[in-house]
Every structure is written in structure tokens, then in C-alpha cells.
Design an enzyme around this catalytic site. Structure first.
Site, mmCIF file in Angstrom:
data_model
loop_
_atom_site.group_PDB
_atom_site.id
_atom_site.type_symbol
_atom_site.label_atom_id
_atom_site.label_comp_id
_atom_site.label_asym_id
_atom_site.label_seq_id
_atom_site.Cartn_x
_atom_site.Cartn_y
_atom_site.Cartn_z
ATOM 1 N N ASN A 87 29.864 31.093 70.915
ATOM 2 C CA ASN A 87 29.714 31.520 69.620
ATOM 3 C C ASN A 87 28.161 32.213 69.543
ATOM 4 O O ASN A 87 27.319 31.672 69.988
ATOM 5 C CB ASN A 87 29.612 30.335 68.635
ATOM 6 C CG ASN A 87 30.906 29.469 68.568
ATOM 7 O OD1 ASN A 87 31.909 30.241 68.638
ATOM 8 N ND2 ASN A 87 31.058 27.946 68.514
ATOM 9 N N GLN A 94 27.428 29.501 65.847
ATOM 10 C CA GLN A 94 26.518 28.948 66.841
ATOM 11 C C GLN A 94 25.200 27.789 65.981
ATOM 12 O O GLN A 94 24.878 28.350 64.937
ATOM 13 C CB GLN A 94 25.645 30.013 67.257
ATOM 14 C CG GLN A 94 24.551 29.618 68.393
ATOM 15 C CD GLN A 94 23.754 30.599 69.112
ATOM 16 O OE1 GLN A 94 23.917 31.962 69.001
ATOM 17 N NE2 GLN A 94 23.213 30.355 70.356
ATOM 18 N N HIS A 100 25.623 28.307 75.385
ATOM 19 C CA HIS A 100 26.400 27.459 76.032
ATOM 20 C C HIS A 100 28.018 28.116 75.814
ATOM 21 O O HIS A 100 28.317 28.708 74.825
ATOM 22 C CB HIS A 100 26.211 26.064 75.362
ATOM 23 C CG HIS A 100 26.279 26.294 73.648
ATOM 24 N ND1 HIS A 100 24.961 26.716 72.935
ATOM 25 C CD2 HIS A 100 27.123 26.152 72.770
ATOM 26 C CE1 HIS A 100 25.164 26.920 71.461
ATOM 27 N NE2 HIS A 100 26.388 26.463 71.681
ATOM 28 N N HIS A 102 31.630 26.617 75.710
ATOM 29 C CA HIS A 102 32.464 25.507 75.387
ATOM 30 C C HIS A 102 33.682 25.776 76.337
ATOM 31 O O HIS A 102 34.363 26.601 76.310
ATOM 32 C CB HIS A 102 33.080 25.551 73.920
ATOM 33 C CG HIS A 102 31.964 25.597 72.998
ATOM 34 N ND1 HIS A 102 31.886 24.306 72.205
ATOM 35 C CD2 HIS A 102 31.271 26.410 72.538
ATOM 36 C CE1 HIS A 102 30.781 24.354 71.211
ATOM 37 N NE2 HIS A 102 30.500 25.888 71.365
HETATM 38 P P1 AMP Z 1 27.896 25.928 68.525
HETATM 39 O O1 AMP Z 1 28.327 25.366 67.331
HETATM 40 O O2 AMP Z 1 28.729 26.705 69.343
HETATM 41 O O3 AMP Z 1 26.441 26.151 68.928
HETATM 42 O O4 AMP Z 1 27.905 24.415 69.706
HETATM 43 C C1 AMP Z 1 27.134 23.481 69.814
HETATM 44 C C2 AMP Z 1 27.521 22.191 70.234
HETATM 45 O O5 AMP Z 1 26.812 21.488 70.842
HETATM 46 C C3 AMP Z 1 28.374 21.422 69.374
HETATM 47 O O6 AMP Z 1 29.755 21.548 69.644
HETATM 48 C C4 AMP Z 1 27.796 20.215 69.326
HETATM 49 O O7 AMP Z 1 28.917 19.040 69.188
HETATM 50 C C5 AMP Z 1 27.238 20.236 70.555
HETATM 51 N N1 AMP Z 1 26.038 19.138 70.823
HETATM 52 C C6 AMP Z 1 24.742 19.264 69.933
HETATM 53 N N2 AMP Z 1 23.986 18.610 70.412
HETATM 54 C C7 AMP Z 1 24.423 17.875 71.664
HETATM 55 C C8 AMP Z 1 23.910 16.890 72.496
HETATM 56 N N3 AMP Z 1 22.739 16.314 72.458
HETATM 57 N N4 AMP Z 1 24.856 16.596 73.570
HETATM 58 C C9 AMP Z 1 25.964 17.260 73.736
HETATM 59 N N5 AMP Z 1 26.408 18.018 72.907
HETATM 60 C C10 AMP Z 1 25.707 18.314 71.784
#
Ligand code: AMP
Length: 114
Positions: A87, A94, A100, A102
Site C-alpha cells: 500500500n 499505508q 513493506h 504483504h
Molecule cells: P499497511 O497498513 O499496509 O502500512 O500495513 C502495515 C502492517 O503492519 C499492518 O498489517 C499491521 O498489522 C502491521 N504491523 C504494524 N506494526 C507491526 C509490528 N510491530 N509487528 C508486525 N506487524 C506490524
């Protein structure tokens, strides 16, 4: 970046990695949206997809795709099918400002996404 949570995970200050090499790490998502939900990230801090530059960064992202495929195979979702999605910016969802990817699988994934 000292205040970036994904840099802290990549530096092994917090969390638990499921994969690591010289340039990339992967870890399970804190809030999984599928039976397999792994985040694959570069160790290098890049804030958003639109900040990826040609050359070194582009090679890094290509490598991330290869790593995602290996993890998908290891987790047993490669044959049934999986999704790799990123995203970019708030409107796309995001929420963490370190790129990152997914890796999602282990259930039927609808399309188009929400
Ligand atoms: P996005 O919304 O595409 O930026 O995705 C961010 C992702 O990071 C989400 O799916 C969250 O659940 C995940 N996330 C946030 N903090 C952590 C963390 N400390 N460890 C693992 N996943 C995380």
C-alpha cells in the site's frame, strides 16, 4: 531511522524474524488478515513505494519478490495461490512508513480488494 518500528524489527531490537538475509527481513504481521500474513521488508529505510528509485532500490524490490515466493513455498501456499501487495500512502491504507510487502495466503482471496 531510529524512530521507525520496522527499522527496529529489521535491526532485531524488537519482534521476531522469520527470514533474514543481507538486505531483506520478513516477519509475521501483528494483525494477520489471512492464515499466512508475512511482511517482507528491505533493511534499508524507504518510506513509501513512490520513493523507490531505479537501480539499487529496484534490484532490492525484485529480490523481495523472490524472497516472498520462497516464504510462500515454505508455508505451503505457493500452489494454491498467494498475494503480494504493498500500500502506498494513506488513501491506499499505508500505516507504517517503511515499505513493506504483504504476503497473504491460506484462504481464498477476493478481488478486487477493498
Ligand atoms: P499497511 O497498513 O499496509 O502500512 O500495513 C502495515 C502492517 O503492519 C499492518 O498489517 C499491521 O498489522 C502491521 N504491523 C504494524 N506494526 C507491526 C509490528 N510491530 N509487528 C508486525 N506487524 C506490524
Amino acid at each position: 531511522m531510529t524512530d521507525c518500528i520496522f527499522c527496529k524489527i529489521a535491526n532485531k531490537e524488537i519482534g521476531k524474524l522469520v527470514y533474514e538475509d543481507d538486505t531483506v527481513v520478513a516477519f509475521d504481521d501483528l494483525n494477520p488478515q489471512a492464515p499466512v500474513h508475512v511482511l517482507v521488508i528491505p533493511k534499508k529505510h524507504i518510506a513509501r513505494i513512490s520513493d523507490i528509485r531505479d537501480g539499487e532500490d529496484a534490484n532490492l524490490v525484485g529480490h523481495i519478490m523472490v524472497v516472498a515466493g520462497k516464504i510462500a513455498a515454505e508455508r505451503g501456499i505457493a500452489d494454491d495461490g498467494y498475494r503480494v501487495v504493498a500500500n502506498c500512502n494513506e488513501g491506499a491504507g499505508q500505516s507504517v512508513w517503511h515499505i513493506h510487502f504483504h504476503l497473504l495466503g491460506g484462504r481464498n482471496l477476493g478481488w478486487p480488494p477493498g
